[in-house]
Design an enzyme around this catalytic site. Structure first.
Site, mmCIF file in Angstrom:
data_model
loop_
_atom_site.group_PDB
_atom_site.id
_atom_site.type_symbol
_atom_site.label_atom_id
_atom_site.label_comp_id
_atom_site.label_asym_id
_atom_site.label_seq_id
_atom_site.Cartn_x
_atom_site.Cartn_y
_atom_site.Cartn_z
ATOM 1 N N GLU A 48 6.918 7.036 -1.820
ATOM 2 C CA GLU A 48 7.129 6.935 -3.349
ATOM 3 C C GLU A 48 6.806 8.790 -4.258
ATOM 4 O O GLU A 48 5.839 9.496 -3.755
ATOM 5 C CB GLU A 48 5.967 6.374 -3.960
ATOM 6 C CG GLU A 48 6.153 6.201 -5.238
ATOM 7 C CD GLU A 48 5.228 5.213 -5.571
ATOM 8 O OE1 GLU A 48 5.044 4.682 -7.164
ATOM 9 O OE2 GLU A 48 4.207 5.826 -5.994
ATOM 10 N N HIS A 78 7.164 -3.261 -8.886
ATOM 11 C CA HIS A 78 5.646 -4.277 -9.490
ATOM 12 C C HIS A 78 5.297 -3.045 -10.826
ATOM 13 O O HIS A 78 3.556 -3.050 -11.175
ATOM 14 C CB HIS A 78 4.278 -4.045 -8.908
ATOM 15 C CG HIS A 78 3.910 -2.844 -7.885
ATOM 16 N ND1 HIS A 78 5.200 -2.078 -7.043
ATOM 17 C CD2 HIS A 78 3.165 -2.359 -7.368
ATOM 18 C CE1 HIS A 78 4.520 -0.876 -6.268
ATOM 19 N NE2 HIS A 78 2.930 -1.511 -6.986
ATOM 20 N N ASP A 79 5.448 -2.329 -10.758
ATOM 21 C CA ASP A 79 5.060 -1.519 -11.851
ATOM 22 C C ASP A 79 6.019 -1.348 -12.824
ATOM 23 O O ASP A 79 5.771 -0.694 -13.655
ATOM 24 C CB ASP A 79 4.996 0.293 -11.136
ATOM 25 C CG ASP A 79 4.507 -0.091 -10.301
ATOM 26 O OD1 ASP A 79 3.184 -0.882 -10.143
ATOM 27 O OD2 ASP A 79 3.840 1.831 -9.687
ATOM 28 N N ASP A 83 2.454 -1.460 3.531
ATOM 29 C CA ASP A 83 2.030 0.057 1.486
ATOM 30 C C ASP A 83 1.165 0.719 2.140
ATOM 31 O O ASP A 83 -0.371 0.562 2.596
ATOM 32 C CB ASP A 83 2.165 -0.915 0.629
ATOM 33 C CG ASP A 83 2.220 -0.155 -0.542
ATOM 34 O OD1 ASP A 83 1.903 1.772 -0.250
ATOM 35 O OD2 ASP A 83 2.625 -0.567 -1.248
ATOM 36 N N ASP A 138 2.071 5.715 -0.856
ATOM 37 C CA ASP A 138 2.718 5.680 -1.959
ATOM 38 C C ASP A 138 1.779 7.100 -2.367
ATOM 39 O O ASP A 138 0.964 7.623 -1.627
ATOM 40 C CB ASP A 138 1.178 4.459 -2.355
ATOM 41 C CG ASP A 138 0.945 4.838 -3.976
ATOM 42 O OD1 ASP A 138 1.718 3.621 -4.632
ATOM 43 O OD2 ASP A 138 -0.098 5.078 -4.432
HETATM 44 O O1 TEU Z 1 2.207 3.868 -9.091
HETATM 45 C C1 TEU Z 1 2.352 5.709 -8.766
HETATM 46 C C2 TEU Z 1 3.075 5.554 -10.503
HETATM 47 O O2 TEU Z 1 2.924 7.169 -10.828
HETATM 48 C C3 TEU Z 1 3.296 4.784 -10.770
HETATM 49 O O3 TEU Z 1 4.551 3.876 -10.495
HETATM 50 C C4 TEU Z 1 2.544 4.087 -12.111
HETATM 51 O O4 TEU Z 1 2.481 2.895 -11.867
HETATM 52 C C5 TEU Z 1 3.143 4.565 -13.567
HETATM 53 O O5 TEU Z 1 3.148 5.755 -13.466
HETATM 54 C C6 TEU Z 1 2.206 3.850 -14.228
HETATM 55 O O6 TEU Z 1 2.622 3.999 -15.658
HETATM 56 C C7 TEU Z 1 1.886 3.495 -7.882
HETATM 57 C C8 TEU Z 1 1.585 2.600 -6.795
HETATM 58 O O7 TEU Z 1 2.729 1.488 -6.894
HETATM 59 C C9 TEU Z 1 1.106 1.847 -8.102
HETATM 60 O O8 TEU Z 1 0.954 0.398 -8.489
HETATM 61 C C10 TEU Z 1 -0.477 2.466 -8.278
HETATM 62 O O9 TEU Z 1 -0.858 1.768 -9.204
HETATM 63 C C11 TEU Z 1 -0.465 3.609 -8.330
HETATM 64 O O10 TEU Z 1 0.222 4.122 -7.335
HETATM 65 C C12 TEU Z 1 -1.640 4.360 -7.316
HETATM 66 O O11 TEU Z 1 -2.204 3.687 -6.092
#
Ligand code: TEU
Length: 560
Positions: free
Chosen positions: A253, A326-327, A101, A202
């Site tokens: 992403e 994970h989100d 990542d 990311d």
């Molecule tokens: O996530 C980006 C993102 O915008 C989302 O999925 C976010 O967690 C969500 O909008 C919150 O409501 C990525 C990563 O996957 C996440 O874990 C990180 O926190 C984020 O970027 C920042 O690096």
């Protein structure tokens, strides 16, 4: 062989590991690299082709590693570089590739670049970040951080604000600065030189900000930095100078993006990225587009989003297919039934996704249908987004505490971050210490050991899905059409190539339903290749069939 058939990742399945919650090899309550190594044979049994590891670099862990303070060092909580090299070697011996990542929209404010830049306009790293003067003594724009609150933080010493689209400990990098872009290339080259096979990027569509930094009178500012003016230029440059040189697979992403942009990001000429994640299908349970609500999901909208993307990406780009990460909350708790029909609905959701075009991702624990943990107090949560939103919903929006807890129980990112349930011993076998986040109470019933032993388990079903994708070409190459877009209960689509037609029939609800397939389909010549109810029930293909609660069937017709 054409390009779509040649590249390994187009018929592959990728497994996502969130190391902190995967397996603890040393009784400290958090997972680590040696824990991952100890489970490689398990992943080999599942049959996956590659592992995507969420960030393992040095980090103060404000956002669990998405706040990187040194891109060249392994976080000691996870192990050391020697452990990582061993993981790479052991994975490769088993034919499993490793995808890392890369978080380069922002760094941790603990990174030495930021520490040097803060409070010092003369620092050589000042221009690595985005600084603006206050306007009328206030933040320069009204942009909102993705984790709540204004997206600018004041540097008191210099009286300028820096931008942070996420937490205030995650400062956005200034990609306009060519030195920043060179540093990113160095980081990626370092890991590619080690033999890493690919990269997940990311929030990569946020790196290019519109340079006038306007106040957003209509929204939270995202229209000024999402799919920004120079993002394609930056990605082409990265691909040419690093990704393509190493033959690395890449997945971007993409936050709040569009189909047109994603066709470009993943264009088949390989000049940008291999594939893209988009999130539109995971907003069908947001009331009026707002995440922090509890609402039933909109089934017709779900289908229409899949139809839009499956048809729009065909022969133009490539999608990463996923329900979980994970989100996101656990899909079986979200769109399925995590009680009576947990096994059936988990298999149905998997089938309806895995028969589409793209590269499927399985998030750790999804293969045994782990559920949301059902936390009932704020003390159980660890994620900063959840704790921030809890405060905001109660103190700023004046919501009632029980309602807010009910929303978190459905929407919190911690829902998917609970430790993996390996067996029925204490803490689900994840750790002998105190787990950093509570294990779901159902671990005695839902765990890997049980799933491996039961031939009808969700695990063995995922194994079949992975295998079938490799055997049946039309899944990788075929076009897509929805056979019943208006049906309120059935998601039934067709995939077609010159040689084969595949029909994927799914009942998304807990009541049985009749399904009438279009009469022009030559289904008598077809055969069922998969189903989530005992095989005897599948029988000979008929135009009129009855589907049980959450039933899925996949029919394959060979053209002669
Ligand atoms: O996530 C980006 C993102 O915008 C989302 O999925 C976010 O967690 C969500 O909008 C919150 O409501 C990525 C990563 O996957 C996440 O874990 C990180 O926190 C984020 O970027 C920042 O690096």
């Amino acid at each position: 062989m054409n390009k779509v058939e040649r590249e390994w990742w187009r018929s592959a399945t990728i497994y996502q590991i969130y190391p902190k919650s995967f397996c603890d090899s040393s009784d400290k309550g958090t997972g680590d690299i040696n824990g991952i190594i100890s489970k490689l044979d398990y992943l080999k049994t599942l049959g996956i082709d590659a592992i995507w590891l969420t960030p393992i670099y040095l980090s103060p862990m404000i956002d669990n590693g998405y706040d990187i303070s040194d891109y060249y060092t392994i976080n000691p909580d996870f192990g050391c570089m020697g452990d990582f090299d061993l993981l790479l070697e052991n994975a490769h011996q088993r034919g499993i590739r490793i995808i890392l990542d890369i978080v380069v929209n922002h760094t941790s404010t603990e990174h030495h670049w930021f520490k040097s830049a803060l409070g010092n306009k003369e620092s050589e790293y000042r221009d690595y970040y985005i600084w603006k003067d206050p306007i009328n003594g206030q933040a320069p724009t009204n942009w909102v951080s993705k984790f709540g609150g204004n997206a600018w933080e004041l540097d008191k010493k210099t009286d300028q604000y820096y931008l942070h689209l996420f937490a205030k400990e995650q400062a956005d990098l200034n990609w306009e600065n060519p030195n920043v872009r060179d540093q990113v290339k160095n980081i990626i080259s370092f890991w590619a030189e080690k033999g890493v096979d690919g990269f997940r990027l990311d929030v990569i569509n946020l790196i290019s900000k519109q340079q006038d930094y306007l106040n957003d009178e209509q929204g939270d500012g995202r229209r000024f930095y999402t799919d920004g003016p120079r993002v394609h230029e930056y990605l082409r440059d990265l691909s040419e100078s690093v990704f393509n040189k190493y033959g690395a697979v890449t997945v971007g992403e993409m936050s709040s993006t569009t189909l047109q942009e994603c066709q470009k990001y993943s264009s088949l000429d390989g000049k940008e990225l291999s594939m893209v994640f988009n999130f539109h299908h995971l907003k069908v349970d947001y009331a009026k587009g707002e995440k922090w609500t509890n609402a039933p999901f909109d089934f017709l909208q779900l289908k229409s989003i899949f139809n839009h993307w499956q048809q729009g990406m065909f022969a133009k780009g490539w999608s990463a297919l996923f329900w979980c990460n994970h989100d996101q909350p656990r899909i079986v708790s979200r769109l399925g039934d995590d009680q009576q029909y947990r096994v059936e609905s988990a298999k149905m959701l998997a089938t309806s996704l895995h028969m589409m075009q793209g590269t499927p991702y399985i998030y750790q624990g999804e293969e045994i249908a782990m559920t949301n943990p059902g936390y009932s107090s704020i003390e159980q949560y660890r994620d900063l987004e959840s704790t921030n939103m809890y405060e905001i919903m109660i103190n700023k929006l004046g919501k009632n505490k029980q309602d807010v807890l009910a929303i978190l129980a459905q929407k919190s990112r911690d829902n998917s971050r609970t430790p993996i349930q390996w067996d029925n011993t204490e803490n689900g076998g994840f750790t002998k210490g105190v787990p950093w986040l509570g294990v779901a109470e159902n671990y005695k019933k839902i765990n890997v050991q049980q799933a491996l032993a039961d031939k009808n388990s969700v695990f063995h079903y995922y194994r079949k899905l992975i295998e079938i994708r490799k055997e049946v070409d039309v899944i990788t190459t075929g076009d897509y059409s929805d056979l019943m877009p208006e049906h309120p209960q059935l998601f039934c689509y067709q995939r077609r190539s010159e040689q084969q037609t595949l029909i994927c029939i799914n009942n998304y609800y807990g009541e049985s339903v009749e399904c009438e397939l279009p009469s022009n389909l030559q289904i008598q010549q077809g055969k069922y290749i998969l189903g989530n109810y005992p095989e005897l029930m599948l029988g000979k293909p008929q135009h009129l069939l009855k589907l049980e609660p959450y039933e899925s069937r996949v029919l394959l017709i060979e053209h002669h």
